[in-house]
Design a protein around this motif. Structure first.
Motif, PDB file in Angstrom:
ATOM      1  N   PRO A  94       1.518 -37.003  -4.584  1.00  0.00           N
ATOM      2  CA  PRO A  94       0.596 -35.868  -4.464  1.00  0.00           C
ATOM      3  C   PRO A  94      -0.792 -36.369  -4.064  1.00  0.00           C
ATOM      4  O   PRO A  94      -1.249 -37.398  -4.542  1.00  0.00           O
ATOM      5  CB  PRO A  94       0.585 -35.260  -5.863  1.00  0.00           C
ATOM      6  N   VAL A  95      -1.446 -35.638  -3.192  1.00  0.00           N
ATOM      7  CA  VAL A  95      -2.790 -36.001  -2.748  1.00  0.00           C
ATOM      8  C   VAL A  95      -3.769 -35.091  -3.459  1.00  0.00           C
ATOM      9  O   VAL A  95      -3.654 -33.868  -3.385  1.00  0.00           O
ATOM     10  CB  VAL A  95      -2.909 -35.861  -1.214  1.00  0.00           C
ATOM     11  N   MET A  96      -4.725 -35.707  -4.130  1.00  0.00           N
ATOM     12  CA  MET A  96      -5.709 -34.927  -4.888  1.00  0.00           C
ATOM     13  C   MET A  96      -6.813 -34.438  -3.952  1.00  0.00           C
ATOM     14  O   MET A  96      -7.093 -35.046  -2.931  1.00  0.00           O
ATOM     15  CB  MET A  96      -6.321 -35.791  -5.992  1.00  0.00           C
ATOM     16  N   GLY A  97      -7.412 -33.347  -4.324  1.00  0.00           N
ATOM     17  CA  GLY A  97      -8.518 -32.815  -3.545  1.00  0.00           C
ATOM     18  C   GLY A  97      -8.070 -31.657  -2.673  1.00  0.00           C
ATOM     19  O   GLY A  97      -6.905 -31.274  -2.641  1.00  0.00           O
ATOM     20  N   ARG A  98      -9.038 -31.114  -1.970  1.00  0.00           N
ATOM     21  CA  ARG A  98      -8.766 -29.972  -1.106  1.00  0.00           C
ATOM     22  C   ARG A  98      -8.734 -30.416   0.338  1.00  0.00           C
ATOM     23  O   ARG A  98      -9.387 -31.379   0.722  1.00  0.00           O
ATOM     24  CB  ARG A  98      -9.871 -28.931  -1.279  1.00  0.00           C
ATOM     25  N   ARG A  99      -8.003 -29.687   1.127  1.00  0.00           N
ATOM     26  CA  ARG A  99      -8.009 -29.938   2.563  1.00  0.00           C
ATOM     27  C   ARG A  99      -9.224 -29.248   3.165  1.00  0.00           C
ATOM     28  O   ARG A  99      -9.749 -28.304   2.604  1.00  0.00           O
ATOM     29  CB  ARG A  99      -6.718 -29.418   3.189  1.00  0.00           C
ATOM     30  N   SER A 100      -9.635 -29.715   4.297  1.00  0.00           N
ATOM     31  CA  SER A 100     -10.841 -29.185   4.919  1.00  0.00           C
ATOM     32  C   SER A 100     -10.635 -27.742   5.395  1.00  0.00           C
ATOM     33  O   SER A 100      -9.508 -27.268   5.538  1.00  0.00           O
ATOM     34  CB  SER A 100     -11.248 -30.058   6.105  1.00  0.00           C
ATOM     35  N   VAL A 101     -11.725 -27.087   5.676  1.00  0.00           N
ATOM     36  CA  VAL A 101     -11.705 -25.704   6.138  1.00  0.00           C
ATOM     37  C   VAL A 101     -11.293 -25.689   7.607  1.00  0.00           C
ATOM     38  O   VAL A 101     -11.602 -26.594   8.365  1.00  0.00           O
ATOM     39  CB  VAL A 101     -13.100 -25.070   5.969  1.00  0.00           C
ATOM     40  N   GLY A 102     -10.600 -24.641   8.007  1.00  0.00           N
ATOM     41  CA  GLY A 102     -10.200 -24.499   9.401  1.00  0.00           C
ATOM     42  C   GLY A 102      -8.773 -24.942   9.626  1.00  0.00           C
ATOM     43  O   GLY A 102      -8.014 -25.198   8.694  1.00  0.00           O
ATOM     44  N   ARG A 103      -8.419 -25.035  10.898  1.00  0.00           N
ATOM     45  CA  ARG A 103      -7.066 -25.433  11.241  1.00  0.00           C
ATOM     46  C   ARG A 103      -6.846 -26.883  10.852  1.00  0.00           C
ATOM     47  O   ARG A 103      -7.645 -27.760  11.173  1.00  0.00           O
ATOM     48  CB  ARG A 103      -6.839 -25.251  12.736  1.00  0.00           C
ATOM     49  N   GLN A 104      -5.741 -27.132  10.175  1.00  0.00           N
ATOM     50  CA  GLN A 104      -5.450 -28.460   9.669  1.00  0.00           C
ATOM     51  C   GLN A 104      -4.806 -29.337  10.740  1.00  0.00           C
ATOM     52  O   GLN A 104      -4.098 -28.841  11.615  1.00  0.00           O
ATOM     53  CB  GLN A 104      -4.519 -28.373   8.457  1.00  0.00           C
ATOM     54  N   ARG A 105      -5.038 -30.625  10.641  1.00  0.00           N
ATOM     55  CA  ARG A 105      -4.376 -31.552  11.541  1.00  0.00           C
ATOM     56  C   ARG A 105      -2.901 -31.580  11.198  1.00  0.00           C
ATOM     57  O   ARG A 105      -2.508 -31.479  10.029  1.00  0.00           O
ATOM     58  CB  ARG A 105      -4.955 -32.955  11.372  1.00  0.00           C
ATOM     59  N   ILE A 106      -2.086 -31.714  12.219  1.00  0.00           N
ATOM     60  CA  ILE A 106      -0.645 -31.708  12.006  1.00  0.00           C
ATOM     61  C   ILE A 106      -0.227 -33.037  11.386  1.00  0.00           C
ATOM     62  O   ILE A 106      -0.716 -34.099  11.762  1.00  0.00           O
ATOM     63  CB  ILE A 106       0.098 -31.418  13.329  1.00  0.00           C
ATOM     64  N   ARG A 107       0.656 -32.963  10.391  1.00  0.00           N
ATOM     65  CA  ARG A 107       1.141 -34.147   9.696  1.00  0.00           C
ATOM     66  C   ARG A 107       2.569 -34.431  10.123  1.00  0.00           C
ATOM     67  O   ARG A 107       3.269 -33.564  10.652  1.00  0.00           O
ATOM     68  CB  ARG A 107       1.089 -33.917   8.183  1.00  0.00           C
ATOM     69  N   TRP A 108       3.016 -35.645   9.854  1.00  0.00           N
ATOM     70  CA  TRP A 108       4.366 -36.065  10.227  1.00  0.00           C
ATOM     71  C   TRP A 108       5.410 -35.152   9.588  1.00  0.00           C
ATOM     72  O   TRP A 108       6.348 -34.719  10.243  1.00  0.00           O
ATOM     73  CB  TRP A 108       4.591 -37.518   9.805  1.00  0.00           C
ATOM     74  N   MET A 109       5.219 -34.838   8.323  1.00  0.00           N
ATOM     75  CA  MET A 109       6.186 -33.991   7.620  1.00  0.00           C
ATOM     76  C   MET A 109       6.210 -32.585   8.217  1.00  0.00           C
ATOM     77  O   MET A 109       7.265 -31.945   8.259  1.00  0.00           O
ATOM     78  CB  MET A 109       5.833 -33.952   6.136  1.00  0.00           C
ATOM     79  N   ASP A 110       5.077 -32.107   8.710  1.00  0.00           N
ATOM     80  CA  ASP A 110       5.035 -30.796   9.374  1.00  0.00           C
ATOM     81  C   ASP A 110       5.901 -30.814  10.634  1.00  0.00           C
ATOM     82  O   ASP A 110       6.619 -29.851  10.926  1.00  0.00           O
ATOM     83  CB  ASP A 110       3.600 -30.415   9.752  1.00  0.00           C
ATOM     84  N   VAL A 111       5.817 -31.898  11.389  1.00  0.00           N
ATOM     85  CA  VAL A 111       6.610 -32.020  12.617  1.00  0.00           C
ATOM     86  C   VAL A 111       8.092 -32.113  12.281  1.00  0.00           C
ATOM     87  O   VAL A 111       8.932 -31.482  12.935  1.00  0.00           O
ATOM     88  CB  VAL A 111       6.152 -33.244  13.446  1.00  0.00           C
ATOM     89  N   VAL A 112       8.432 -32.872  11.241  1.00  0.00           N
ATOM     90  CA  VAL A 112       9.843 -32.992  10.832  1.00  0.00           C
ATOM     91  C   VAL A 112      10.379 -31.642  10.381  1.00  0.00           C
ATOM     92  O   VAL A 112      11.491 -31.251  10.749  1.00  0.00           O
ATOM     93  CB  VAL A 112      10.005 -34.060   9.722  1.00  0.00           C
TER      94      VAL A 112
END
Length: 144
Positions: A94-112
């Motif tokens: 698990p990654v702690m913290g919040r993701r930035s505002v706006g459109r998120q960068r695509i991650r490897w797991m998102d592509v899979v």
């Protein structure tokens, strides 16, 4: 075309199993490969031949399909690893913290997940190695 399959494509797709490719980058890969294939086959753009016809004639599949095949094959390796393996721990961490505002960068797991969603597969399918191998080899099988 053997040169294309054994030399050019591995160079283009080196490390593709870990890339988080966006549609724009996939298009760039496809254009690059088709430029090389046309050059090898001696087919000019001015002849007006479509890419699908050239691929069928040469017996190669789309580079995007090969990249997807590599990603899904690697995903199967990661899923079947033991829970104590570093790559499995990093995937499930698990990654702690919040993701930035706006459109998120695509991650490897998102592509899979996108790749698996397109073909209707589930994570449980990857646990059976032989079945997963048959499922992920679809790009090669279509061109044989």
């Amino acid at each position: 075309m053997k040169i294309c399959k054994t030399v050019l494509r591995p160079i283009l797709l080196y490390g593709a199993e870990t890339w988080a490719l966006m549609r724009k980058e996939e298009g760039l890969l496809e254009r690059t490969e088709m430029r090389m294939v046309r050059w090898i086959a001696g087919i000019s753009l001015l002849q007006g031949r479509d890419s699908q016809g050239i691929r069928r004639m040469c017996g190669i599949c789309n580079v995007q399909e090969k990249a997807k095949e590599d990603r899904l094959r690697y995903y199967g390796h990661v899923i079947r690893r033991e829970e104590v393996e570093p790559i499995k721990r990093a995937k499930n961490m698990p990654v702690m913290g919040r993701r930035s505002v706006g459109r998120q960068r695509i991650r490897w797991m998102d592509v899979v997940r996108r790749d698996m969603g397109e073909v209707g597969w589930r994570e449980e399918d990857s646990m059976n190695r032989n079945r997963w191998r048959k499922l992920t080899r679809a790009a090669d099988r279509a061109m044989q």
